[in-house]
Design a protein around this motif. Sequence first.
Motif, PDB file in Angstrom:
ATOM      1  N   ILE A 152      -3.728  -2.332   3.110  1.00 50.53           N
ATOM      2  CA  ILE A 152      -4.453  -3.281   4.280  1.00 50.53           C
ATOM      3  C   ILE A 152      -5.312  -3.783   3.329  1.00 50.53           C
ATOM      4  N   GLN A 153      -6.165  -3.048   2.721  1.00 49.65           N
ATOM      5  CA  GLN A 153      -7.196  -3.533   1.856  1.00 49.65           C
ATOM      6  C   GLN A 153      -6.969  -4.504   1.082  1.00 49.65           C
ATOM      7  N   ASN A 154      -5.832  -4.615   0.499  1.00 52.54           N
ATOM      8  CA  ASN A 154      -5.485  -5.650  -0.593  1.00 52.54           C
ATOM      9  C   ASN A 154      -4.389  -6.729   0.000  1.00 52.54           C
ATOM     10  N   GLY A 155      -4.429  -6.913   1.431  1.00 57.88           N
ATOM     11  CA  GLY A 155      -3.877  -7.856   2.121  1.00 57.88           C
ATOM     12  C   GLY A 155      -2.338  -7.804   2.102  1.00 57.88           C
ATOM     13  N   ASP A 156      -1.933  -6.665   1.947  1.00 59.09           N
ATOM     14  CA  ASP A 156      -0.105  -6.686   2.046  1.00 59.09           C
ATOM     15  C   ASP A 156       0.204  -7.186   3.235  1.00 59.09           C
ATOM     16  N   LEU A 157      -0.491  -6.568   4.208  1.00 55.48           N
ATOM     17  CA  LEU A 157      -0.008  -6.840   5.585  1.00 55.48           C
ATOM     18  C   LEU A 157      -0.528  -8.219   6.061  1.00 55.48           C
ATOM     19  N   GLY A 158      -1.445  -9.045   5.433  1.00 63.24           N
ATOM     20  CA  GLY A 158      -1.926  -9.936   5.916  1.00 63.24           C
ATOM     21  C   GLY A 158      -3.006  -9.618   6.961  1.00 63.24           C
ATOM     22  N   ARG A 159      -3.585 -10.665   7.590  1.00 56.47           N
ATOM     23  CA  ARG A 159      -4.674 -10.513   8.782  1.00 56.47           C
ATOM     24  C   ARG A 159      -4.106  -9.581   9.724  1.00 56.47           C
ATOM     25  N   ILE A 160      -4.971  -8.397  10.096  1.00 53.14           N
ATOM     26  CA  ILE A 160      -4.637  -7.465  11.145  1.00 53.14           C
ATOM     27  C   ILE A 160      -4.887  -8.063  12.602  1.00 53.14           C
TER      28      ILE A 160
END
Length: 382
Positions: A152-160
């Motif tokens: 999540i920190q690295n943006g793998d999932l995009g904006r939460i």
Amino acid sequence: MTRKLRMGMVGGGIGSFIGDVHRKASSIDGMIELVCGTFSSTTVKSISFGKGLLLSTERCYANFEEMILKEKELHKDIRMDFVAIVTPNHMHFSPAKMALENGFNVICDKPITLTLDEALALKDIIKISGKSFALTHNYTGNSMVKQAKVMIQNGDLGRIRKVQVHYLQGWLATSIEGTGQKQAAWRVDPKRSGIGGALGDIGTHAENLTEYITGLKIDEVAADLGVFGKGRTLDDDGNILLRFDNGAKGTLSISQIAVGEENNLAIRVFGEKGSLEWCQENPNKLVTKWLDEPVKTYTPNGNGLYSEALEVSRIPAGHPEGYLEAFATIYKNFSNHLLALENGQRPNTPDFPTVDDGIRGMQFIYAAVESNNNNSTWTKLV
């Protein structure tokens, strides 16, 4: 590692569940040895229990005041380095305060204190003392939780956008506190537990796991709490709507009267590009789902892990790691932090829960109770 750290313990005697967990977890990585303690409310019981742990009678104390003062008089090569506080909530603040003010580091069970005022006061005490403080929100030590956080920190999932978390147990489905069950009795007692029942006991774990994994802050809550156990005054069930500081929405459900549930802590996080889910009862699997890719499951020491997850995996792939190992990670990271300071090094940002996490937990409890008392109105965490 230059040496083992020496631990003293407050609480954790006969009838204690979490004290034995702390002792086992602290020993897993061979970095810590238990050298003293005050384990019971009576001197005889404390000494007897300590001797059963192969401690000398001289270092089994009648109370935490005696332990801290006598340990302080010992040579620095013998006395304890830190105190582990493994008591019910109402006995967290006083021994932590005294230990810090007398030059000892502290690791403490959650929630951090009985009241929010105590938590805020403890932060000031820690700052003035210059000592270190850790809180055992142990689930953050799991390798798959680390993997989820970094993804999540690295943006793998995009904006939460959405978070769903629940922590369900069934062990208080009947009023076992009336049968002499020690662990139940203090948890349903406001004088020992605080203003939150299940909120403090398991709700703070769910809150902490949510903020740790997502990196978001819960801004406000709308809580509907329940009291089902006969004669109880504290919540034993609840459903809470969440609003996060980035605009994401969420739900948090807790229960200790959910018949058939054992320790069902689970979280699902949904982003713009993908989602993930993790369950404490199956801790070695992190399931991810994507807009345009197949479902992928991560496991400890498996393929595609970030270094943060690999660093806390102790055994080869396919061998289960769970509760004790995650708990041990908190102790290991705390120990590395203390040894770095001792050796004149400047540690990185602590990779263990701190007093700030404890304050967040208390703010969550207080906001949820206030919301519930005002017909579930939205209430900010302040």
